[in-house]
Structure formats: structure tokens, C-alpha cells
Design a protein around this motif. Structure first.
Motif, short mmCIF file in Angstrom:
data_model
loop_
_atom_site.label_atom_id
_atom_site.label_comp_id
_atom_site.label_asym_id
_atom_site.label_seq_id
_atom_site.Cartn_x
_atom_site.Cartn_y
_atom_site.Cartn_z
N GLU A 710 0.99 -1.29 -0.22
CA GLU A 710 -0.32 -0.02 -0.16
C GLU A 710 0.42 1.90 -0.05
O GLU A 710 0.17 2.15 -0.87
CB GLU A 710 -0.69 0.13 1.25
N GLU A 711 2.08 1.20 0.74
CA GLU A 711 3.22 2.26 0.81
C GLU A 711 3.39 3.09 -0.90
O GLU A 711 3.44 3.62 -1.12
CB GLU A 711 4.08 2.20 1.49
N GLN A 712 3.52 1.17 -1.89
CA GLN A 712 3.98 1.94 -2.82
C GLN A 712 2.85 2.57 -4.03
O GLN A 712 2.88 3.73 -4.70
CB GLN A 712 4.20 0.44 -3.71
N LEU A 713 1.57 2.51 -3.59
CA LEU A 713 0.67 2.72 -4.16
C LEU A 713 0.53 4.05 -3.91
O LEU A 713 -0.03 4.96 -4.50
CB LEU A 713 -1.01 1.87 -3.91
N ASN A 714 0.48 4.38 -2.38
CA ASN A 714 0.14 6.12 -1.48
C ASN A 714 1.20 6.66 -2.34
O ASN A 714 0.81 7.78 -2.64
CB ASN A 714 -0.18 5.44 -0.63
N THR A 715 2.85 6.04 -2.74
CA THR A 715 3.67 7.38 -3.53
C THR A 715 3.25 7.71 -4.85
O THR A 715 3.43 8.53 -4.78
CB THR A 715 4.88 6.76 -2.79
N MET A 716 2.73 6.53 -5.36
CA MET A 716 1.97 6.80 -6.78
C MET A 716 1.02 8.05 -7.19
O MET A 716 1.64 8.85 -7.59
CB MET A 716 1.98 5.76 -7.40
N LEU A 717 -0.46 7.79 -6.38
CA LEU A 717 -1.13 8.74 -6.19
C LEU A 717 -0.23 10.36 -5.84
O LEU A 717 -0.67 10.81 -6.51
CB LEU A 717 -2.28 7.81 -5.45
N ALA A 718 0.24 10.06 -4.88
CA ALA A 718 1.01 11.58 -4.82
C ALA A 718 1.89 12.46 -5.03
O ALA A 718 1.71 12.99 -5.08
CB ALA A 718 1.52 11.19 -2.73
N HIS A 719 2.87 10.89 -6.18
CA HIS A 719 3.60 11.90 -6.34
C HIS A 719 3.82 11.41 -7.96
O HIS A 719 4.71 12.16 -8.59
CB HIS A 719 5.07 10.95 -5.68
N THR A 720 3.17 10.87 -8.79
CA THR A 720 2.91 10.71 -10.07
C THR A 720 2.10 10.24 -10.99
O THR A 720 1.06 11.05 -9.97
CB THR A 720 3.79 9.07 -10.24
N GLU A 721 1.89 10.56 -12.19
CA GLU A 721 0.56 10.71 -12.74
C GLU A 721 0.48 8.50 -13.67
O GLU A 721 -0.57 9.35 -14.78
CB GLU A 721 1.21 11.57 -13.63
N ILE A 722 0.55 8.43 -12.20
CA ILE A 722 0.41 6.47 -13.27
C ILE A 722 -1.00 6.67 -12.67
O ILE A 722 -1.47 6.78 -12.33
CB ILE A 722 1.33 6.12 -12.25
N GLN A 723 -1.53 6.38 -13.94
CA GLN A 723 -3.06 6.07 -14.40
C GLN A 723 -3.57 4.55 -14.05
O GLN A 723 -4.63 4.76 -12.98
CB GLN A 723 -3.51 5.61 -15.58
#
Length: 760
Positions: A710-723
Motif C-alpha cells: 500500500e505504501e507503493q500505491l500511496n506514493t504513486m498517487l501522491a507523486h506520479t501521474e500513473i493511471q
């Protein structure tokens, strides 16, 4: 009568004109003496007639000589025969008249004796001169003997009458003598002509004969030698041939070392036994002669044939059959002969034990050189590689080209495995310097598979298999290295062989299955697509990982069959899923070459009734690079039908932006290696964010693989434009029976927007 014989006879008639003139004048003198003694005017007239006839016949002979008729000019010869008959008849008339007048008119004993004696002598001369012309002989003798016989008969007594009759018999005998002489002369002429013809033909044959020829008499002495034979022996320092014993000539050459002593002894043995046979002689300067011996009736003929070109051609053909045309190294077949012969020598009684080694060398990424720079550069590289290997391997080693970019080295005796490993290390070191090819500078490495054997009964094929397994291991460990064969490789090899056989059966029997791993929209946590993954559950070995059986399928040529089944089965399953959830199928490089991918997809969609927008095709950069032109055409056709195209595992290959722009991609799947430590490594996070931003700027749907926390997921949500995301955090790959339930549970809250299928 043949023209040649006819002309020869006419020439004999006109020969010796001076002797004929002297005989005429001598006869005229005798007639004149008779006339003087008897004071007879008729005899004086006869003497004058002899002189006139002698002069005329002399002139006629000179005219014949000036005419110089040809040896086959029968027409001209007939003309001169007629002239000879006329002059001969006139001469016969004069002789006959002389005898008749002397015996009947003058009746002087001296005159009668002189005329009869000289006329009889003249008749012998007529036969000797004119024997070849029966007509001329007959006319002359009749004109001479008839008056002479009448002169004798007119004496009236029985003795003269008998003498006259005997002259008739003499006429017949003279004709027979002329005929016999003519026959003998013609036989001699024929024999001379035939002998001349045979001599000319023999001389022509010996002169034009392309081979040297020597004839030996019954004592073994050289009696005949043509020019080529003389020239051949002159080259060997033997100038005198005729009259020399062949044993002495050949013995001298053998003793001096000009000819091999064994070949000389074999040749003399064939000659001495008066048999037939062939012996090969090797002359200085690399010339080869084949000596054919033929014997008959204690005589022998030696024929020296220069077969140097034939030997050279045979050697070239033999070399071409046993060597690689490009590198001039022994080919696979010849290498097998050389290595097998050496290995089998270890089995002989008394042979000392020895360790042999065998290495297979493979040029790393040689196909890339051929595809990028062309086959001319590739061939030049192979030749330079062969030269470096020649300079590196020990002199006693056997170096060969197996084919393609593979070479092999066999050593019949190495100290131990460490020495063999040192040989492999030396080969790797030989490739530290780059190659200069057609204006290019290329750094090339090789991989080496090595094995050793101290077992005398081990076959070459076994060593080749072991070295090949070691090479496969070296390639798998990263290339540019060597690997010594060990027992585990053999176990792995047989395991792979079993898997190959069982995989073929599984594909044929439909024993593969599909699992599906969902891809979720990162914002809504709804399933957008499921990736179809082939699975193989071996009845004895249990589940076989795709990382094991998929490469085997590609190696066996089964991958296109599996891809066809996956597309058909996946589209059928997807058609039963709720909502607009799509399905993604992976395509390999071999699928572009081995099947009609466009028709395959179209047929699968038609059978399942699936909307093309719900199907995604995933390809890797490696697949696109290997088959760029075909991939561009096929992917463009699929995209035109509304099928999504995803670039899978981005970041693990060449990561070339040109492919992103040139090919019709709609999705970019970032490899799991970019995701692993983003929660703890700011550098990794920035890299992932930049790659995602690049994809978004190119209007691509960006997907992150390998999300496990979940930490990886939250990091992506916060800092990347991954869809979209995919990983074990959401779900492992599920079998067909479970994936539908998962989709229904995750998407129960609300329907997934259509846009999420491609743009999120």
C-alpha cells in the motif's frame, strides 16, 4: 590399278635415259660393224635407225622428267604410256628387221650371230625396263621375236625350226618374268608406302602425344623415347636415354633422391615382371606423373602422364569438401573425423591415459551485427574471429567452424582441467581488442562452453553435447564468459528435454490453462483490464513456471500455437465478464514471423463476439526491435480496428523513444524494477515520475507493474501521474473460475467508465 602404282610404273619406264642411249648407240655400232663386214646397205640403214631411235627416246625421257607428273595423276601417266608404247614398238621393229635382214637377206654368219645375240640381250633389257607395262612388253617382244623366229625357220633344217619354236616359248617366259617382276615391285612399293605411312603416323603420334613415352626392348634397354620423355628426364638431370637400361636410369634417380626410392622400386618391379600397372611418381617442385606400364612379348612401353593439375584439382576439391569456404577452417564433418581419430587412439592397448578438452565458442549477439551492418560485415567479422582464434589456440589443437557463428576447439592432451580453463580464458582475452571492419570499429565478445574427458570410451558426440550445455549456461549467465561443464548441467539438460517432450504433448492435448491478473484504475480501484497468462500444471512435476516453459516453447517453435490458443480462449472468457473490462494478451517476436497475427485476432473476435476495444495486445521492446517492419505493419492494422497496443516491460530493453513515436502504442507498462523501492529511494521515485510524465505527454495510458504494498500505491498517487496499476497488492493471477467473481466484487460499487480502458 591404283593411281600411285600406275604412276610409279610409268616413271620406271622413263628412268635411266643415259643407259638407254648408250645401249642404242652400242647396238648401232654392232649393226654398223656387221654392215661393214658384209658391205650391206640395209644393215647400214639399220645402224642409222638405231641411232635415230636412241636420240628420240632420250629426248622423250627428258620431256617426261620435265613434265613431273603427280603421284596420283593417272591421266597424264596414260599419255606417257602411249608414247612409250609407240617408241617401244618402233624400237622392236628395228630389232626385228635387223635380225631378219641379217639371217635372210645378207646371210652373213657374223651379222646373223651379232643380231641374234644383241637382240636376245635387248629382250632381257626390255623385260627389266618395261616389266610394269604388259602391253608394251608384249608388243616389243612380238615385233622382235617374230622376225627372228621367221629368220631361223627359213633356214629350212629341223634345228633352226626347233630354235624358232623355242623362241616362242621364250616369249611366253619373258612375259611371265615381267609379270612376276611387276608383282614383286608393286608389293615392294606397297610395303614401302605402308611402312612410310606407319612410320609417319608413329612419328606424328609420338610427336603430338601429350605424354612422355619410352619403349624398352627385351633386355630392358630404352630403344625409343619421344621428345616429351627426353624433356622430362632432362628436368631430372638425366640427359642420355636411348640405349640405356631403364633400371640404371631409374636407379640413379632413386639413389640421388630426385625420385622417391619406394616408387622407383615399385616401378622396376612391374617392368621386371613384364606385367602391366601404374605407379605414381612425385617429382621435384611438386609435379606428379603417373607411369603406365604395358608389356607384351618381353617388351614394355612406359607412358609418363603429367597429372599435377588433376592432383591439384583433387586436393582443392578435397579441401573444399573438408573446410569452411569463408574461414578456410576445417568444417564440422572434417573436425569430427580428426577429433574422433585422436579420441579412438586412446582405446588402443598400451595407449597412455590422457585428458582431452573440447570448447565451443559462440560470438555474442552476432545476429545483431548481421541485421545492423549487413552480411558483408558479418562475413568479415567471422574471418577475423577465425584468425584471432588461430593465433590464440595451441599449435596441436584442432580448430574448426561448426557453422554460423560457432567455432570449436579440440585438444588431444591437456594437463588438467585448470589448463583447459586457462585456454578458455586466453580465448576470452583475445577478444579484448575491438575489430575493424569495413570502416567500422566493433567491440565483440564470445561465450565459451568447455568440457574435459579422461574416459577413453567417451564419444565425441557426448563431449559436443556437454560443451554445448556449458555454452548455454555461459550465455544464460550474461555472455562474454566461459563455463566448464559439470554434472548438474547434464541433469538440467535431460530435465529440459523431458519438459520439451511433455510440453509438446500438453499443447497438442490442450492441457494448458489460463490465469488472469487484473489491472486497476489507480484512482477508482476498479478493474479495467485483466492480463491473460498461460499456465502449465505438469501431471508429475506440478506447476511449471512460465519463465521456464515459455522460452522452451519459443525454442521448439510452439509459441505461435500457444499464442493462438491464448487469444482465442482469452477473448472467449472476456466476453463473459461483467461491464467493459478488457483482456490483454502478450505477443512474442516469433508470433510476428510464425503466424498471421491480424487474421488470428480477427477470427478470435468474430468467434467470441468481443468488442475490439476490449482487447489489448502487449509487446516488448525486444519483440519490436527483432521484427520492426513486420511489427509496424501488423500493429498498425490492429490499432486501426480499435485494438489497444501496449508496450510491455518498458525500461528493461533499449527504452528507445523512437519506437514510442513510430508505433501505434496506446499504453505504456513500466517494469516492476522501477517500482520496487520508490517508497524509500527518492531517486527511484523521481525516475518513475519522469517516465510516467513522458508517457502522459505522449498521450499514453501509463501503467505500473509490480505494485505489492500500500505504501507503493500511496506514493504513486501522491507523486506520479500513473493511471493504472498491476501487482500482488491487488491480486495474484487467478484461474478462469475466480476472475469473474473478483471483477464483480471490485467493480460492484459503480461501473467503470469507458475512458478508463485506455486513458484512465
Amino acid at each position: 590399278m591404283p593411281a600411285l602404282d600406275y604412276v610409279s610404273i610409268i616413271r620406271s619406264v622413263y628412268r635411266d635415259r643415259r643407259a638407254m642411249l648408250a645401249a642404242a648407240w652400242g647396238t648401232a655400232l654392232a649393226a654398223a660393224l656387221s654392215a661393214y663386214k658384209s658391205q650391206s646397205l640395209p644393215l647400214f640403214a639399220i645402224a642409222l635407225a638405231f641411232i635415230i631411235m636412241g636420240v628420240l627416246r632420250y629426248a622423250d625421257s627428258r620431256a617426261f622428267q620435265r613434265a613431273d607428273i603427280g603421284s596420283d595423276d593417272a591421266e597424264a601417266a596414260e599419255h606417257w604410256e602411249n608414247r612409250a608404247v609407240v617408241s617401244g614398238a618402233l624400237t622392236g621393229i628395228v630389232y626385228g628387221a635387223w635380225c631378219f635382214i641379217s639371217m635372210v637377206v645378207v646371210r652373213d654368219p657374223f651379222a646373223a650371230l651379232t643380231s641374234a645375240t644383241l637382240t636376245t640381250a635387248a629382250m632381257v633389257g626390255l623385260v627389266a625396263r618395261n616389266f610394269g607395262l604388259d602391253r608394251l612388253v608384249t608388243i616389243q617382244m612380238v615385233l622382235v621375236i617374230l622376225p627372228l623366229s621367221v629368220g631361223y625357220a627359213m633356214h629350212g633344217d629341223i634345228y633352226h625350226i626347233v630354235l624358232a619354236l623355242l623362241l616362242g616359248i621364250m616369249l611366253a617366259s619373258f612375259r611371265k618374268l615381267a609379270a612376276d617382276t611387276r608383282s614383286i615391285l608393286l608389293s615392294a612399293v606397297h610395303g614401302r608406302v605402308e611402312a612410310s605411312r606407319l612410320a609417319a603416323e608413329l612419328d606424328m603420334a609420338m610427336t603430338t602425344l601429350e605424354h612422355g613415352l619410352c619403349m624398352l626392348d627385351e633386355r630392358g634397354v630404352i630403344s625409343v623415347a619421344n621428345e616429351r620423355a627426353v624433356r622430362l628426364f632432362n628436368l631430372m638431370g638425366q640427359s642420355d636415354l636411348l640405349g640405356q637400361p631403364v633400371s640404371a636410369v631409374l636407379g640413379t634417380l632413386g639413389d640421388s633422391g630426385v625420385l622417391p626410392r619406394t616408387a622407383v622400386d615399385r616401378l622396376l618391379d612391374v617392368i621386371g615382371k613384364h606385367t602391366s600397372g601404374k605407379v605414381l611418381l612425385c617429382l621435384p617442385a611438386g609435379r606428379y606423373y603417373e607411369v603406365s606400364v604395358s608389356s607384351r612379348l618381353e617388351r614394355s612401353v612406359l607412358l609418363f602422364e603429367d597429372i599435377s593439375e588433376r592432383i591439384a584439382s583433387e586436393e582443392r576439391i578435397n579441401f573444399m569438401a573438408r573446410h569452411d569456404t569463408l574461414t578456410a577452417l576445417p568444417n564440422r564433418t572434417y573436425f569430427g573425423e580428426l577429433a574422433t581419430e585422436d579420441m579412438e587412439a586412446r582405446r588402443f592397448a598400451g595407449a597412455r591415459p590422457r585428458l582431452v578438452s573440447l570448447m565451443i565458442i559462440d560470438i555474442d549477439d552476432f545476429k545483431h551485427v548481421n541485421d545492423t551492418f549487413g552480411h558483408i560485415v558479418g562475413d568479415e567479422l567471422l574471418m577475423q574471429v577465425a584468425n584471432r582464434l588461430r593465433q590464440t589456440v595451441p599449435a596441436e589443437a584442432v580448430l574448426a567452424r561448426l557453422g554460423g557463428d560457432e567455432f570449436v576447439i579440440y585438444r588431444g592432451a591437456v594437463g588438467d582441467a585448470a589448463q583447459a580453463q586457462a585456454d578458455a580464458t586466453a580465448i576470452l582475452g583475445a577478444f579484448s581488442e575491438p575489430f575493424r571492419l569495413e570502416g567500422l570499429t566493433l567491440s565483440v565478445t564470445v561465450s565459451v562452453g568447455l568440457t574435459t574427458s579422461a574416459i577413453a570410451t567417451e564419444a565425441l558426440d557426448d563431449l559436443m553435447t556437454k560443451a554445448d550445455l556449458a555454452l548455454y549456461s555461459a550465455k544464460g549467465d550474461g555472455k562474454a564468459r566461459s563455463q566448464l561443464f559439470h554434472a548438474q548441467m547434464d541433469i538440467d539438460y535431460h530435465y529440459r528435454q523431458r519438459l520439451k517432450a511433455d510440453l509438446r504433448d500438453a499443447v497438442r492435448d490442450g492441457a494448458l490453462s489460463l490465469s488472469f491478473q487484473p489491472l486497476l484504475d489507480i484512482a477508482t480501484r476498479k478493474v479495467v483490464t485483466c492480463e491473460a497468462l498461460a499456465r502449465w500444471n505438469h501431471p508429475e512435476l506440478g506447476p511449471i513456471p512460465p519463465s521456464t516453459f515459455i522460452p522452451l516453447a519459443e525454442e521448439m517453435g510452439l509459441i505461435s500455437t500457444i499464442t493462438s490458443w491464448v487469444i482465442g480462449h482469452a477473448t472467449e472468457q472476456c466476453s463473459h465478464w461483467p461491464g467493459n473490462v478488457g483482456v490483454a494478451v502478450n505477443i512474442s517476436a516469433r508470433d510476428f514471423r510464425g503466424s498471421d497475427l491480424g487474421n488470428l485476432v480477427e477470427d478470435a473476435l468474430a468467434r467470441s463476439g468481443l468488442d475490439p476495444a476490449r482487447l489489448e495486445i502487449e509487446v516488448t521492446e525486444t519483440a519490436v526491435i527483432e521484427e520492426r517492419e513486420i511489427a509496424h505493419r501488423v500493429l498498425s492494422d490492429l490499432a486501426a480496428k480499435g485494438i489497444a497496443i501496449a508496450l510491455d516491460d518498458f525500461g528493461t530493453g533499449y527504452s528507445s523513444l523512437s519506437y514510442l513515436n513510430a508505433l501505434p502504442f496506446t499504453k505504456l507498462k513500466i517494469d516492476r524494477s522501477f517500482v520496487a523501492d520508490i517508497a524509500s529511494n527518492p531517486r527511484s521515485l523521481r525516475l518513475l515520475a519522469n517516465v510516467a510524465r513522458l508517457g502522459r505527454d505522449l498521450d499514453l495510458t501509463v501503467i505500473a507493474e509490480g505494485v505489492e504494498t500500500e505504501e507503493q500505491l500511496n506514493t504513486m498517487l501522491a507523486h506520479t501521474e500513473i493511471q493504472q496499476v498491476q501487482g500482488y497488492f491487488f491480486s495474484r493471477p487467478l484461474p478462469e473460475r475466480d476472475i469473474g467473481e473478483l471483477i464483480g466484487r471490485l467493480n460492484a460499487a459503480q461501473a467503470t467508465p469507458q475512458a478508463n480502458l485506455r486513458h484512465g
